[in-house]
Design a protein around this motif. Structure first.
Motif, PDB file in Angstrom:
ATOM      1  N   VAL A 125       0.848  -1.196   0.000  1.00  0.00           N
ATOM      2  CA  VAL A 125       0.000   0.000   0.000  1.00  0.00           C
ATOM      3  C   VAL A 125       0.884   1.246   0.000  1.00  0.00           C
ATOM      4  O   VAL A 125       1.436   1.629   1.037  1.00  0.00           O
ATOM      5  N   PRO A 126       1.075   1.877  -1.180  1.00  0.00           N
ATOM      6  CA  PRO A 126       1.798   3.136  -1.190  1.00  0.00           C
ATOM      7  C   PRO A 126       0.925   4.219  -0.545  1.00  0.00           C
ATOM      8  O   PRO A 126      -0.169   4.499  -1.033  1.00  0.00           O
ATOM      9  N   ALA A 127       1.385   4.766   0.558  1.00  0.00           N
ATOM     10  CA  ALA A 127       0.604   5.758   1.314  1.00  0.00           C
ATOM     11  C   ALA A 127       1.489   6.941   1.686  1.00  0.00           C
ATOM     12  O   ALA A 127       1.255   7.613   2.679  1.00  0.00           O
ATOM     13  N   ALA A 128       2.522   7.169   0.892  1.00  0.00           N
ATOM     14  CA  ALA A 128       3.523   8.178   1.240  1.00  0.00           C
ATOM     15  C   ALA A 128       3.312   9.513   0.531  1.00  0.00           C
ATOM     16  O   ALA A 128       4.146  10.402   0.620  1.00  0.00           O
ATOM     17  N   GLY A 129       2.186   9.638  -0.169  1.00  0.00           N
ATOM     18  CA  GLY A 129       1.911  10.904  -0.859  1.00  0.00           C
ATOM     19  C   GLY A 129       1.509  12.001   0.111  1.00  0.00           C
ATOM     20  O   GLY A 129       1.042  11.721   1.221  1.00  0.00           O
ATOM     21  N   SER A 130       1.666  13.251  -0.321  1.00  0.00           N
ATOM     22  CA  SER A 130       1.358  14.370   0.567  1.00  0.00           C
ATOM     23  C   SER A 130      -0.126  14.685   0.602  1.00  0.00           C
ATOM     24  O   SER A 130      -0.648  15.186   1.601  1.00  0.00           O
ATOM     25  N   GLU A 139      -1.704  16.904  -1.226  1.00  0.00           N
ATOM     26  CA  GLU A 139      -1.908  18.355  -1.269  1.00  0.00           C
ATOM     27  C   GLU A 139      -3.252  18.747  -1.867  1.00  0.00           C
ATOM     28  O   GLU A 139      -3.890  19.704  -1.431  1.00  0.00           O
ATOM     29  N   ARG A 140      -3.682  17.972  -2.865  1.00  0.00           N
ATOM     30  CA  ARG A 140      -4.933  18.322  -3.547  1.00  0.00           C
ATOM     31  C   ARG A 140      -6.147  18.152  -2.640  1.00  0.00           C
ATOM     32  O   ARG A 140      -7.201  18.709  -2.877  1.00  0.00           O
ATOM     33  N   LEU A 141      -5.987  17.354  -1.574  1.00  0.00           N
ATOM     34  CA  LEU A 141      -7.098  17.168  -0.636  1.00  0.00           C
ATOM     35  C   LEU A 141      -7.159  18.318   0.356  1.00  0.00           C
ATOM     36  O   LEU A 141      -8.233  18.673   0.845  1.00  0.00           O
ATOM     37  N   PRO A 198      -0.997  14.143   5.547  1.00  0.00           N
ATOM     38  CA  PRO A 198      -0.910  13.274   4.366  1.00  0.00           C
ATOM     39  C   PRO A 198      -2.252  12.576   4.146  1.00  0.00           C
ATOM     40  O   PRO A 198      -2.931  12.196   5.105  1.00  0.00           O
ATOM     41  N   LYS A 199      -2.595  12.430   2.870  1.00  0.00           N
ATOM     42  CA  LYS A 199      -3.945  11.967   2.526  1.00  0.00           C
ATOM     43  C   LYS A 199      -4.353  10.680   3.236  1.00  0.00           C
ATOM     44  O   LYS A 199      -5.498  10.544   3.672  1.00  0.00           O
ATOM     45  N   ALA A 200      -3.422   9.735   3.363  1.00  0.00           N
ATOM     46  CA  ALA A 200      -3.777   8.440   3.944  1.00  0.00           C
ATOM     47  C   ALA A 200      -4.226   8.569   5.393  1.00  0.00           C
ATOM     48  O   ALA A 200      -4.901   7.685   5.917  1.00  0.00           O
ATOM     49  N   GLY A 216       8.469   5.615   2.639  1.00  0.00           N
ATOM     50  CA  GLY A 216       8.255   5.754   1.210  1.00  0.00           C
ATOM     51  C   GLY A 216       9.311   6.626   0.566  1.00  0.00           C
ATOM     52  O   GLY A 216      10.194   7.165   1.234  1.00  0.00           O
ATOM     53  N   GLY A 217       9.210   6.770  -0.757  1.00  0.00           N
ATOM     54  CA  GLY A 217      10.178   7.565  -1.502  1.00  0.00           C
ATOM     55  C   GLY A 217       9.553   8.839  -2.038  1.00  0.00           C
ATOM     56  O   GLY A 217       8.423   9.179  -1.699  1.00  0.00           O
ATOM     57  N   ALA A 218      10.310   9.522  -2.905  1.00  0.00           N
ATOM     58  CA  ALA A 218       9.858  10.809  -3.444  1.00  0.00           C
ATOM     59  C   ALA A 218       8.754  10.633  -4.482  1.00  0.00           C
ATOM     60  O   ALA A 218       7.997  11.556  -4.758  1.00  0.00           O
ATOM     61  N   THR A 219       8.677   9.446  -5.057  1.00  0.00           N
ATOM     62  CA  THR A 219       7.632   9.171  -6.053  1.00  0.00           C
ATOM     63  C   THR A 219       6.894   7.899  -5.657  1.00  0.00           C
ATOM     64  O   THR A 219       7.379   7.117  -4.830  1.00  0.00           O
ATOM     65  N   ARG A 220       5.736   7.696  -6.273  1.00  0.00           N
ATOM     66  CA  ARG A 220       4.983   6.480  -5.996  1.00  0.00           C
ATOM     67  C   ARG A 220       5.807   5.240  -6.369  1.00  0.00           C
ATOM     68  O   ARG A 220       5.815   4.252  -5.626  1.00  0.00           O
ATOM     69  N   ALA A 263       9.009   4.883  -6.308  1.00  0.00           N
ATOM     70  CA  ALA A 263      10.035   4.679  -5.275  1.00  0.00           C
ATOM     71  C   ALA A 263       9.409   4.091  -4.008  1.00  0.00           C
ATOM     72  O   ALA A 263      10.012   3.244  -3.341  1.00  0.00           O
ATOM     73  N   SER A 264       8.206   4.518  -3.682  1.00  0.00           N
ATOM     74  CA  SER A 264       7.527   3.979  -2.498  1.00  0.00           C
ATOM     75  C   SER A 264       7.202   2.495  -2.681  1.00  0.00           C
ATOM     76  O   SER A 264       7.399   1.689  -1.765  1.00  0.00           O
ATOM     77  N   VAL A 265       6.720   2.141  -3.862  1.00  0.00           N
ATOM     78  CA  VAL A 265       6.399   0.726  -4.119  1.00  0.00           C
ATOM     79  C   VAL A 265       7.682  -0.107  -4.095  1.00  0.00           C
ATOM     80  O   VAL A 265       7.711  -1.205  -3.522  1.00  0.00           O
ATOM     81  N   PHE A 322     -12.825   4.418  -6.721  1.00  0.00           N
ATOM     82  CA  PHE A 322     -12.252   5.690  -7.176  1.00  0.00           C
ATOM     83  C   PHE A 322     -11.197   6.186  -6.189  1.00  0.00           C
ATOM     84  O   PHE A 322     -11.223   5.838  -5.009  1.00  0.00           O
ATOM     85  N   LYS A 323     -10.269   6.987  -6.697  1.00  0.00           N
ATOM     86  CA  LYS A 323      -9.172   7.502  -5.871  1.00  0.00           C
ATOM     87  C   LYS A 323      -9.614   8.784  -5.175  1.00  0.00           C
ATOM     88  O   LYS A 323      -9.909   9.782  -5.838  1.00  0.00           O
ATOM     89  N   VAL A 324      -9.650   8.772  -3.864  1.00  0.00           N
ATOM     90  CA  VAL A 324     -10.004   9.969  -3.107  1.00  0.00           C
ATOM     91  C   VAL A 324      -8.863  10.969  -3.276  1.00  0.00           C
ATOM     92  O   VAL A 324      -7.751  10.742  -2.800  1.00  0.00           O
TER      93      VAL A 324
END
Ligand code: C5P
Length: 229
Positions: free
Chosen positions: A8-13, A15-17, A22-24, A80-84, A86-88, A207-209
């Protein structure tokens, strides 16, 4: 022997939310989005390991959240990493070599129905190197050129791709061992190695929240299904 592991990549920020976290970890019906996503994955009884990629500094918080939702299924958390991608990759490094199938599922697709997870798992266990859920595209889509000109694409030939995406573990490792991929998902990386990608029936609830509006929609879906209680 664990048959299926879920990453489960959950390392995104997120920001759009605009949730300020972090969104997760943003709350959906009073619980982190991550908890909903983990519950959806472990509802599939063949999933025997969950590896979460967390933003730096939030590893232990995400570990607690994941453990609380995993119903006794073993949990590992990596930074996680800087990109999805990299996190995976970081999560993949923790998957034991005897695991046959890996599902990669965005934390943000918190409400994926169990039958979608099962259909992806079934396709890979039946021998597909990669399987992804897909749904018809509701909007008419135009391709825009560098000069600003545009053309309509035939909507009937398009599909929107969701997660979990399922892979033979060996194929996913080979894809991640290649550097410099510009693919936006794991299936794209596997495809560039020449492997076919099998499409299974997705579900609009997967769908992706991403935005505030998505969060409202997810809350409404949970209330409608009685799961929010
Ligand atoms: O940003 P987007 O919504 O496309 O991210 C998809 C998924 O990838 C999210 O679950 C997000 O947490 C994850 N991600 C990650 N590491 C990053 C960027 C995104 O794990 N560096």
């Amino acid at each position: 022997v664990t048959l299926i592991a879920a990453i489960v990549p959950a390392a995104g920020s997120g920001e759009r939310l605009g949730a300020g976290v972090p969104k997760a970890l943003a709350l959906l019906a009073g619980e982190p989005i991550l908890a909903h996503a983990i519950r959806a994955l472990v509802a599939e009884p063949r999933v025997g390991l969950v590896v979460v990629a967390a933003p730096p500094g939030l590893e232990s918080q995400m570990e607690r959240t994941t453990r609380g939702a995993a119903g006794g299924v073993p949990v590992r958390v990596v930074t996680g990493g800087a990109t999805r991608v990299a996190s995976v990759s970081a999560a993949l490094a923790l998957i034991p070599t005897d695991v046959a199938v890996v599902l990669v599922h965005d934390a943000a697709r918190a409400l994926v129905p169990g039958q979608v997870v099962a259909a992806v798992a079934d396709a890979v266990l039946a021998g597909a190197p990669a399987a992804v859920p897909a749904v018809a595209v509701v909007d008419t889509v135009r391709r825009v050129g560098a000069d600003g000109s545009s053309e309509t694409l035939d909507r009937a030939t398009l599909r929107a791709v969701q997660t979990p995406q399922g892979f033979s573990a060996d194929v996913l490792r080979a894809a991640h061992a290649r550097t410099g991929s510009t693919a936006t998902d794991d299936a794209g990386m596997v495809e560039s190695l020449g492997h076919p990608v099998t499409l299974v029936e997705g579900d609009y609830r997967a769908f992706k929240v991403t935005t505030r509006m998505d969060l409202l929609l997810a809350e409404a879906l949970l209330a409608d299904s009685g799961e929010a209680s």
